[in-house]
Design a protein around this motif. Structure first.
Motif, PDB file in Angstrom:
ATOM      1  N   PRO A  73      -4.185  -9.502  -0.366  1.00 31.76           N
ATOM      2  CA  PRO A  73      -2.872  -8.982   0.064  1.00 31.76           C
ATOM      3  C   PRO A  73      -2.726  -7.526  -0.338  1.00 31.76           C
ATOM      4  CG  PRO A  73      -2.626 -10.435  -1.820  1.00 31.76           C
ATOM      5  CD  PRO A  73      -4.052 -10.496  -1.409  1.00 31.76           C
ATOM      6  N   SER A  74      -1.935  -6.802   0.424  1.00 30.84           N
ATOM      7  CA  SER A  74      -1.730  -5.377   0.122  1.00 30.84           C
ATOM      8  C   SER A  74      -0.627  -5.198  -0.927  1.00 30.84           C
ATOM      9  CB  SER A  74      -1.375  -4.601   1.386  1.00 30.84           C
ATOM     10  OG  SER A  74      -0.179  -5.119   1.923  1.00 30.84           O
ATOM     11  N   VAL A  75      -0.656  -4.087  -1.583  1.00 30.91           N
ATOM     12  CA  VAL A  75       0.333  -3.779  -2.604  1.00 30.91           C
ATOM     13  C   VAL A  75       1.646  -3.454  -1.903  1.00 30.91           C
ATOM     14  CG1 VAL A  75       0.923  -2.182  -4.491  1.00 30.91           C
ATOM     15  CG2 VAL A  75      -1.458  -2.875  -4.104  1.00 30.91           C
ATOM     16  N   PRO A  76       2.777  -3.961  -2.428  1.00 32.85           N
ATOM     17  CA  PRO A  76       4.053  -3.676  -1.759  1.00 32.85           C
ATOM     18  C   PRO A  76       4.372  -2.184  -1.809  1.00 32.85           C
ATOM     19  CG  PRO A  76       4.373  -5.127  -3.653  1.00 32.85           C
ATOM     20  CD  PRO A  76       2.936  -4.843  -3.541  1.00 32.85           C
ATOM     21  N   THR A  77       4.832  -1.648  -0.714  1.00 33.85           N
ATOM     22  CA  THR A  77       5.128  -0.218  -0.625  1.00 33.85           C
ATOM     23  C   THR A  77       6.602   0.079  -0.914  1.00 33.85           C
ATOM     24  OG1 THR A  77       5.458  -0.460   1.733  1.00 33.85           O
ATOM     25  CG2 THR A  77       3.290   0.255   0.985  1.00 33.85           C
ATOM     26  N   LYS A  78       7.529  -0.844  -0.726  1.00 34.75           N
ATOM     27  CA  LYS A  78       8.951  -0.608  -0.952  1.00 34.75           C
ATOM     28  C   LYS A  78       9.260  -0.845  -2.428  1.00 34.75           C
ATOM     29  CE  LYS A  78      10.467  -1.728   3.630  1.00 34.75           C
ATOM     30  NZ  LYS A  78      11.290  -2.556   4.438  1.00 34.75           N
ATOM     31  N   GLY A  79      10.027   0.022  -2.990  1.00 35.07           N
ATOM     32  CA  GLY A  79      10.391  -0.098  -4.396  1.00 35.07           C
ATOM     33  C   GLY A  79      11.533  -1.061  -4.614  1.00 35.07           C
ATOM     34  N   ILE A  80      11.750  -1.429  -5.808  1.00 34.07           N
ATOM     35  CA  ILE A  80      12.818  -2.358  -6.148  1.00 34.07           C
ATOM     36  C   ILE A  80      14.108  -1.645  -6.338  1.00 34.07           C
ATOM     37  CG2 ILE A  80      13.544  -4.118  -7.724  1.00 34.07           C
ATOM     38  CD1 ILE A  80      10.680  -4.573  -8.402  1.00 34.07           C
TER      39      ILE A  80
END
Length: 190
Positions: free
Chosen positions: A183-190
């Protein structure tokens, strides 16, 4: 459910230097069981081939007929040899009786020399014919053990499972090398 290869195994021998561990007992063995299409093989001791719980030989009617023919030929050769030896012994006894009863040994000696020459020629011809028939058949002793086997169903299933596991491991290695597998690393921040 289609099997990847038939349950038919041919026995092959390898050189002593190429011996590997037996599939059953892990002792070095020079006997190899291989499928006709060369998809799978394993080393096995000759003693395990006699075990009915491991494998059973496939009887080939053509091989049995050839063995019977060869045995019949060998018996015929032995019969001819015995007959020839008996003839020779009878001739020697006859010659001895003839020589002792006749007073003119010179005539008998000439006759016996001619007979000996004829006997020697006959013996040489028979020996040549026997050698010719033996040269037609290989001089190496035939191996009486069977050459084709079928494995017991449990051992056959183990070989199929091993092949399937190897294929699954190969597919998994190929998937792991593909970057899209993870899986790819999430690009949207929290």
């Amino acid at each position: 459910m289609a099997f990847p290869f038939p349950n038919t195994w041919h026995l092959r021998r390898v050189a002593d230097s190429s011996a590997k561990a037996c599939y059953i007992c892990y002792k070095p063995s020079t006997s190899v069981m291989i499928t006709p299409d060369n998809k799978d093989y394993f080393y096995v001791c000759p003693s395990h081939l006699k075990d009915k719980n491991f494998c059973s030989p496939v009887v080939d009617s053509e091989d049995q007929a050839a063995k019977q023919k060869q045995e019949a030929m060998a018996r015929e050769i032995e019969k001819v040899k015995k007959e020839y030896e008996e003839k020779q012994q009878k001739k020697k006894q006859k010659d001895k009786e003839k020589n002792s009863s006749d007073k003119s040994k010179d005539k008998n000696d000439d006759q016996s020399k001619k007979d000996d020459d004829a006997d020697e020629k006959e013996r040489d011809q028979k020996i040549e014919s026997i050698k010719k028939s033996e040269s037609d058949n290989p001089s190496t002793p035939p191996d009486d053990s069977p050459r084709v086997f079928t494995l017991h169903r449990n051992f056959y299933q183990m070989r199929i499972d091993r092949l399937r596991n190897a294929e699954a491991a190969k597919r998994n290695r190929q998937r792991m090398q593909d970057p899209s597998f993870f899986p790819s690393v999430p690009t949207k921040g929290i």
